[in-house]
Design an enzyme around this catalytic site. Structure first.
Site, short mmCIF file in Angstrom:
data_model
loop_
_atom_site.label_atom_id
_atom_site.label_comp_id
_atom_site.label_asym_id
_atom_site.label_seq_id
_atom_site.Cartn_x
_atom_site.Cartn_y
_atom_site.Cartn_z
N GLY A 14 115.36 -16.19 -7.27
CA GLY A 14 114.13 -16.27 -8.05
C GLY A 14 113.36 -17.56 -7.80
O GLY A 14 112.14 -17.55 -7.61
N TYR A 143 131.81 -5.18 -10.96
CA TYR A 143 130.49 -5.59 -10.46
C TYR A 143 129.97 -4.59 -9.42
O TYR A 143 128.81 -4.17 -9.47
CB TYR A 143 130.60 -6.99 -9.85
#
Length: 324
Positions: A14, A143
């Site tokens: 990000g 996950y």
């Protein structure tokens, strides 16, 4: 007006996307376009596991596009210890993001997967067709299954509603703003932190394992450019591997050498071969990416590593380094 919401916007990838948007020339292939508003959000703004908070976030920003990076992530040990947490938290996060994007009529969502979604037993190189051909490795069972479900959901949203939801599969990402906590960091940031401490304390720099395993490392700022390209030009539901080529694999030993060089470390440096090496290699093919994007130059590994080491040294006091 396009509003691009980046979840997990304060993390490694990000921050890299924000850097590219802020620094590439406006209107260029990877730069900000006129009429675009980019919004980068982290956990302080909303807990995306929570349905109500997620709904309020989407209602507040009303995104037209989403780059979905938010996830519960961690190293090998914590993945093995908290399989249910990694499964359930990520399922909740992903379901809330995709559901709210659908409800709002978002034009596009790109979610970030990982090469750990691939089966433990699989023919190499990895490509986009092999995700569901067997069980993932037991160490990141929770996950991996949660991330695989994103691909399943993308197809379901497209089949039932025609939504333009897709996903990206990066290889080993590194760069500024990484997680350097020695308890949970991935290999490159861990090597940087270990070498930094060895130089500071005058102690040996000890690399766990033989140094022989090979990895495909992608610089976070290159990955950011590829996410921006996908946002604008990739409209297929099938996931896309974002990586350097198989011919650009780097051994852990070469990576450690590059860290030593970039840090200017002159002390004792050795490998502890009593420690496990992990998987020798898990090469991924970027042929599909290159056939679509055309001319794209990846930052040479040594240059990217130097920039990352420089950032780490300059920002050590504010970096995610864990407990001293």
């Amino acid at each position: 007006m396009s509003v691009i919401l980046v979840t997990g916007g304060t993390g490694l990838v990000g921050q890299a996307i924000q850097y590219i948007i802020d620094n590439e020339p406006e209107g260029s292939r990877f730069g900000k376009r006129p009429g675009e508003k980019w919004v980068f959000i982290g956990t302080s703004e909303a807990d995306l596991r929570n349905q109500e908070q997620s709904k309020k976030l989407f209602e507040k920003y009303k995104p037209t596009h989403v780059i979905h990076l938010a996830a519960l992530v961690g190293g090998l040990f914590i993945n093995m210890k908290r399989k249910l947490d990694f499964l359930r938290d990520n399922i909740l996060i992903n379901d809330n993001v995709l559901h709210n994007a659908h409800e709002l009529g978002c034009k596009k969502v790109i979610s970030c997967l990982s090469t750990c979604v691939y089966p433990d037993k699989v023919d190499y190189p990895l490509d986009e067709t092999k995700i569901h051909l067997g069980l993932p490795h037991d160490s990141n069972f929770g996950y991996a299954h949660a991330k695989r479900l994103v691909d399943v959901q993308n197809h379901a949203y497209k089949d039932q509603y025609g939504d333009n939801f897709t996903s990206a599969i990066p290889t080993n990402v590194f760069g500024p703003h990484d997680n350097y906590d020695l308890e949970s960091a991935h290999v490159l940031p861990a090597l940087m932190h270990k070498c930094y401490l060895a130089k500071k304390n005058g102690t040996p720099f000890v690399v766990w394992g033989s140094g022989k395993p090979l990895r495909q490392f992608i610089y976070s700022r290159d990955l950011a450019r590829l996410f921006i390209w996908m946002l604008r030009e990739y409209d297929d539901v099938e996931p896309l591997i974002l990586s350097v080529g198989e011919d650009e694999e780097v051994s852990i030993g070469q990576a450690a050498d590059a860290v030593v060089s970039a840090m200017g470390f002159a002390g004792e440096y050795r490998f502890d071969t009593t420690k496990a090496d992990g998987q020798f290699r898990k090469p991924a093919s970027n042929k599909k990416l290159l056939s679509l994007i055309g001319d794209f130059e990846f930052t040479p590994f040594e240059k990217a590593l130097e920039e990352t080491v420089q950032w780490f040294q300059q920002n050590y006091s504010n970096a995610r380094i864990g407990k001293p």
